[in-house]
Each structure stands twice: as structure tokens, then as C-alpha cells.
Write an enzyme that holds these catalytic residues in place. Structure first.
Site, PDB file in Angstrom:
ATOM      1  N   ASP A 169      -0.885  15.121   0.131  1.00  0.00           N
ATOM      2  CA  ASP A 169      -0.004  16.057   0.817  1.00  0.00           C
ATOM      3  C   ASP A 169       1.344  16.169   0.106  1.00  0.00           C
ATOM      4  O   ASP A 169       2.182  17.000   0.465  1.00  0.00           O
ATOM      5  CB  ASP A 169       0.161  15.699   2.298  1.00  0.00           C
ATOM      6  CG  ASP A 169       0.752  14.318   2.522  1.00  0.00           C
ATOM      7  OD1 ASP A 169       1.034  13.598   1.540  1.00  0.00           O
ATOM      8  OD2 ASP A 169       0.932  13.943   3.701  1.00  0.00           O
ATOM      9  N   SER A 170       1.515  15.376  -0.937  1.00  0.00           N
ATOM     10  CA  SER A 170       2.673  15.532  -1.818  1.00  0.00           C
ATOM     11  C   SER A 170       2.720  16.932  -2.416  1.00  0.00           C
ATOM     12  O   SER A 170       3.760  17.366  -2.929  1.00  0.00           O
ATOM     13  CB  SER A 170       2.638  14.487  -2.939  1.00  0.00           C
ATOM     14  OG  SER A 170       1.358  14.466  -3.570  1.00  0.00           O
ATOM     15  N   ASP A 188      -5.908  14.120   1.525  1.00  0.00           N
ATOM     16  CA  ASP A 188      -5.025  13.629   2.584  1.00  0.00           C
ATOM     17  C   ASP A 188      -5.229  14.389   3.892  1.00  0.00           C
ATOM     18  O   ASP A 188      -5.354  15.626   3.891  1.00  0.00           O
ATOM     19  CB  ASP A 188      -3.561  13.815   2.176  1.00  0.00           C
ATOM     20  CG  ASP A 188      -2.933  12.561   1.610  1.00  0.00           C
ATOM     21  OD1 ASP A 188      -3.445  11.465   1.874  1.00  0.00           O
ATOM     22  OD2 ASP A 188      -1.914  12.684   0.910  1.00  0.00           O
ATOM     23  N   LYS A 241      -7.670  10.402   3.309  1.00  0.00           N
ATOM     24  CA  LYS A 241      -6.639   9.373   3.360  1.00  0.00           C
ATOM     25  C   LYS A 241      -5.741   9.628   4.556  1.00  0.00           C
ATOM     26  O   LYS A 241      -5.424  10.776   4.874  1.00  0.00           O
ATOM     27  CB  LYS A 241      -5.802   9.353   2.077  1.00  0.00           C
ATOM     28  CG  LYS A 241      -4.734   8.227   2.077  1.00  0.00           C
ATOM     29  CD  LYS A 241      -4.060   8.073   0.740  1.00  0.00           C
ATOM     30  CE  LYS A 241      -3.035   9.138   0.463  1.00  0.00           C
ATOM     31  NZ  LYS A 241      -1.877   9.091   1.410  1.00  0.00           N
ATOM     32  N   GLU A 257      -2.179   7.776   6.685  1.00  0.00           N
ATOM     33  CA  GLU A 257      -1.116   6.790   6.654  1.00  0.00           C
ATOM     34  C   GLU A 257      -1.082   5.996   7.943  1.00  0.00           C
ATOM     35  O   GLU A 257      -1.370   6.525   9.016  1.00  0.00           O
ATOM     36  CB  GLU A 257       0.241   7.481   6.437  1.00  0.00           C
ATOM     37  CG  GLU A 257       0.352   8.222   5.112  1.00  0.00           C
ATOM     38  CD  GLU A 257       1.710   8.896   4.929  1.00  0.00           C
ATOM     39  OE1 GLU A 257       2.633   8.629   5.737  1.00  0.00           O
ATOM     40  OE2 GLU A 257       1.848   9.698   3.989  1.00  0.00           O
ATOM     41  N   GLU A 306       2.501   1.535  -1.042  1.00  0.00           N
ATOM     42  CA  GLU A 306       3.594   2.315  -1.630  1.00  0.00           C
ATOM     43  C   GLU A 306       4.960   1.717  -1.341  1.00  0.00           C
ATOM     44  O   GLU A 306       5.219   1.219  -0.246  1.00  0.00           O
ATOM     45  CB  GLU A 306       3.571   3.765  -1.100  1.00  0.00           C
ATOM     46  CG  GLU A 306       4.687   4.618  -1.683  1.00  0.00           C
ATOM     47  CD  GLU A 306       4.574   6.097  -1.385  1.00  0.00           C
ATOM     48  OE1 GLU A 306       5.477   6.858  -1.793  1.00  0.00           O
ATOM     49  OE2 GLU A 306       3.575   6.500  -0.747  1.00  0.00           O
TER      50      GLU A 306
END
Length: 273
Positions: free
Chosen positions: A49-50, A88, A118, A120, A187
Site C-alpha cells: 500500500d506504499s 497488502d 499482508k 499489519e 519494520e
């Protein structure tokens, strides 16, 4: 359907089994042409999602949508023959409930053909990870600095310097591993803690701003290629300096267009004789 001549792609099970063998090579990818260039060299490609910040100029990843992730996931899949591809789950697509997470994860898998998703989170997301993996959704975890939580954590900074903070990250790592994730991103975590976590959990750790002792590494491809010169995080190494080269190439193009030296005769179509 015949599989003759098809290249066997790396699976999430293969990635999980790589712990303790050799470091796992990972990069982000958002488009078909870049995916084709990265694919021969990478074990895992993350449609992160970056992309919201890298491609769309957003301040954070919070504004990224499911539709954006699916569109770019599809683009990357068109360029991949070898690497495992993970997409993501964007902010708001999984935090409400484990059922919401499954619906959106299943949609991503169906519409992109990727290998897993993915998300978080640590202890608070362990039940969701378990729910997804029990229903056939491979999950790539993400602990330590979590960009989707930037609005509540006060910005981007390294974590684990206080014992309270370090203990929370340890618990998060253990919870995500025990919930069934096949690997996890670590991270923005101080090096000794990332090293400790890597030794403690049974699944691969993929570091970004963490430790060389992690089971693999990942960077945003555009950072690694030197496409951004205005900001360079401490954990990024430019393996190329493409921004100046691109700028120079565009300058040369502009000069030739203005001078009418491009296109030359060989770049045009002429009547057949």
C-alpha cells in the site's frame, strides 16, 4: 490444462521453508514492467500500500483503497513468472472484524490471482490471522513500525528502544507466528530486537529498517533505485541513482524536440517507393 513449458512460481510454503537456509530477497512492485524486471531476482514481490505515497503522492498509506490494490495486484501478476506475489490489505479493509478481513482477502485473491495478503498488526490481529489461514488465505504479517497506524503513533520512527515498547513487539511477533502467518515483516525496529525476534520465531522475518540477521530483506523498489532524491530514510541504500539519469534523458529529449532534430528521418514513416 497443459503445464508444459510453464515456470513454477514460488509459493508461500516455499517462502516459509526458507527460514534458516538463505536470505529471502523481496521488493515492492506496482506495475507490470517493473514486475518483469524484478521477478528473475526476487523470491517475493509485495504489492504494498506504499503505492499510495510512491505512485499517487499521498502523505500516508491511509487513503489507499481496495480498488487500487486490486488494480496494481493484477498489473504485477501479469509481469511475474517466478516470484511469490503478496498484496497488502489496505487500511479499513480488515480491522473491523475477521469476517470483513476474509471477504476482502478472498476478493483480492480471486481478482488478482496473487499468492497471499499482508496485514499489519500484532496481538490484536492474531485472531484474524488465524481465521484467515484456517480458511485458506496465506497471511504475511507486519509488526514493529506499522504505517497504517501513523495517525495514532505520532509519525514514522524507530521502535523498541524502551523495554515496554520492545516487549510489545516481542509479543506481537510471537502472536502472529503462532496464529499461522507464513512470514512477517519487521519494520523500523532497533537491530538487537529484530535479531532477537528472528531467532525466537519459527517463521521467516523480512526486515526493513531492522537487522541483517532477519531471514530476508525488503525495500520499496523506487527508494532502492534512487528515483527519489528529496528524502532518503536511514535504512535505504540507493543501488542506483536513476532520478538524475531520467532527468538528464528528459532534458536531452526536450532539447532535441525544440531544435527539431528529433524525430530524425529514421524515426518517421515515408511513402513506399
Amino acid at each position: 490444462m497443459s503445464t508444459v513449458g510453464q515456470t513454477k512460481r514460488t509459493t508461500t510454503a516455499t517462502i516459509e521453508a526458507m527460514k534458516g537456509t538463505r536470505p529471502i530477497v523481496s521488493l515492492t512492485a506496482y506495475t507490470t514492467p517493473i514486475a518483469r524486471l524484478l521477478d528473475p531476482h526476487c523470491d517475493l514481490l509485495l504489492v504494498g500500500d506504499s503505492l499510495g505515497m510512491v505512485l499517487y503522492g499521498m502523505e500516508t498509506t491511509v487513503g489507499v483503497t481496495m480498488e487500487m490494490m486490486i488494480a496494481h495486484g493484477q498489473a504485477v501478476m501479469r509481469g511475474v513468472k517466478h516470484a511469490c506475489v503478496i498484496v497488502d490489505l489496505p487500511f479499513g479493509a480488515y480491522q473491523e472484524s475477521k469476517e470483513q478481513a476474509f471477504r476482502n482477502a478472498a476478493r483480492i485473491l480471486k481478482e488478482t490471482g496473487c499468492d497471499g495478503v499482508k496485514l499489519e498488526g500484532g496481538e490484536e490481529m492474531a485472531e484474524t490471522v488465524s481465521f484467515l489461514t484456517a480458511r485458506g488465505v496465506p497471511v504475511f504479517g507486519h509488526i514493529g513500525l506499522m504505517p497504517q497506524l501513523v495517525n495514532t503513533t505520532g509519525g514514522y520512527r524507530s521502535l523498541g528502544r524502551s523495554e515496554k515498547e520492545a516487549d510489545k513487539i516481542r509479543r506481537d511477533a510471537r502472536a502472529i507466528a503462532e496464529a499461522g502467518a507464513f512470514a512477517m515483516v519487521v519494520e523500523g525496529t532497533i537491530e538487537p530486537l529484530a535479531r532477537e525476534i528472528t531467532a525466537a520465531v519459527s517463521i521467516p522475518t523480512i526486515g526493513i529498517g531492522a537487522s541483517a540477521a532477519c531471514d530476508g530483506q525488503i525495500l520499496v523498489s523506487d527508494d532502492m533505485l534512487g528515483l527519489f532524491n528529496d528524502f532518503k530514510p536511514r535504512f535505504v541504500k540507493h543501488f542506483a541513482e536513476l532520478a538524475p539519469a531520467i532527468s538528464k534523458a528528459v532534458e536531452a529529449y526536450a532539447d532535441e524536440v525544440k531544435a527539431r532534430s528529433f524525430p530524425a528521418l529514421e524515426h518517421t514513416f515515408q511513402p513506399k517507393k
